[in-house]
Scaffold this active site. Sequence first.
Site, PDB file in Angstrom:
ATOM      1  N   ALA A 129      42.800  23.101  -9.767  1.00 13.04           N
ATOM      2  CA  ALA A 129      41.797  22.090 -10.102  1.00 13.04           C
ATOM      3  C   ALA A 129      40.969  21.784  -8.856  1.00 13.04           C
ATOM      4  O   ALA A 129      41.354  22.149  -7.738  1.00 13.04           O
ATOM      5  CB  ALA A 129      42.474  20.825 -10.610  1.00 13.04           C
ATOM      6  N   LYS A 130      39.860  21.137  -9.034  1.00 14.74           N
ATOM      7  CA  LYS A 130      39.051  20.708  -7.888  1.00 14.74           C
ATOM      8  C   LYS A 130      38.124  19.605  -8.360  1.00 14.74           C
ATOM      9  O   LYS A 130      37.780  19.517  -9.543  1.00 14.74           O
ATOM     10  CB  LYS A 130      38.206  21.877  -7.378  1.00 14.74           C
ATOM     11  CG  LYS A 130      37.747  21.704  -5.950  1.00 14.74           C
ATOM     12  CD  LYS A 130      38.822  22.213  -5.012  1.00 14.74           C
ATOM     13  CE  LYS A 130      38.381  22.229  -3.582  1.00 14.74           C
ATOM     14  NZ  LYS A 130      39.288  23.073  -2.772  1.00 14.74           N
TER      15      LYS A 130
END
Length: 440
Positions: A129-130
């Site tokens: 994720a980011k």
Amino acid sequence: MSTRTTKSSPAAAAVATHRLPSYLDPNHLGPWGTYLQQVDRVAPYLGPLSRWVETLKRPKRALIVDVPIELDNGTIAHFEGYRVQHNVSRGPGKGGVRFHQDVTLSEVMALAAWMSVKNAAVNVPYGGAKGGIRVDPRNLTKGELERLTRRYTSEIGIIIGPNKDIPAPDVNTNEKVMAWMMDTYSMNTGATATGVVTGKPVDMGGSLGRREATGRGVFTVGSEAARQIGLPIEGARVAVQGFGNVGGIAGKLFAEAGALVVAVQDHSGGVANDKGLNVPKLLEHVAKTGGVAGFRGAESITSTEFWSCKCDIMIPAALEGQINKQNASKIKAKMVIEGANGPTTPEADDILQDKGVLVVPDVIANAGGVTVSYFEWVQDFSSFFWSEDEINQRLIKIMKDAFDGVWNTAQQHKVSLRTATFIVACTRILTARDLRGLYP
Ligand code: GLU
């Protein structure tokens, strides 16, 4: 009656005429386009798992949030924020949050995807994720930055959590920002949740060694790669782009091991010293002034001079796309170690490979940060904290083992280290995908 679709069925026709999302365009530019090309290069090596390869080309979930804050002068400013969960087949989403004026959704998608690959490459039990906000944090006061962080955390609060998705620092975010994120999430949920973010201050659930972990990982993997190609670190000439948490620490560790850091470039300019820069002094200068420019005991150099400098090891540790078809052919190094995420474009990758330059890719080289993030998360869950020695030893072991596995895969298939890392990582991701099966 069989419910399977055949070529002539209405369902097959619907699939055939279904317009693909624009982010699947193979000519997509920028970091996401780079990532798609990297996936295309790994697909032939995935065997039966390649039936799932499309999964890797689509983010599982992407959230765009409006982040309004009141500025100190009383006006209201709106910023755009994102949180993307690329893949969660192997565990909760995991990856940093960046505050930068150039952040876009497609950039965050690429960064999230690289986290999926990176986490699988070092075999920590996370998906990828980011997050990010399009903002230049240098233009905000401390109070404004805190309000921005808290409002953003509240907005993405519907998809993050210690078992769902765990943010961490990235470009322009740090321990302080993580403390605000942890507090905001905890206030909203009514219980102190240290495990919701990593990279926190040590006094509130952070881990010893986390701050230096990415740079230490770059140094560990870089030293292993240097050993494989017979390049001694003692006396090696090193050039570093970006002298923050990643490049600064990596530069320091290389210098301590006897290498000469001969050139450093960052947003403020470039400095060089043929006999080796005094790295501890340069770090002090950066801490005081915010950049390398104006450092005494060095000559100032242009960007062209930096990329073409006489060095053995080049460490891009800033932003994406820095090594591209304009400058790749000028690089004289024997080895590039990617401290940044996505610093080399696919064209530049090919140019470097043709020149015989070994590229140690981001998805293994900079995985030290998230590895110690994993240690931090485990320590938070068990409320039992480890010594710095223990952390560094475990980190070094994971990084070395992961790199050796990637090296052997590269030899076996005669592919670049990047494709080899993707083979190892994507096999793990898609094996989990296959075992879990398609819902419903
Ligand atoms: N932002 C870092 C990275 O790109 C660390 C992420 C984390 O610790 O979750 O790997």
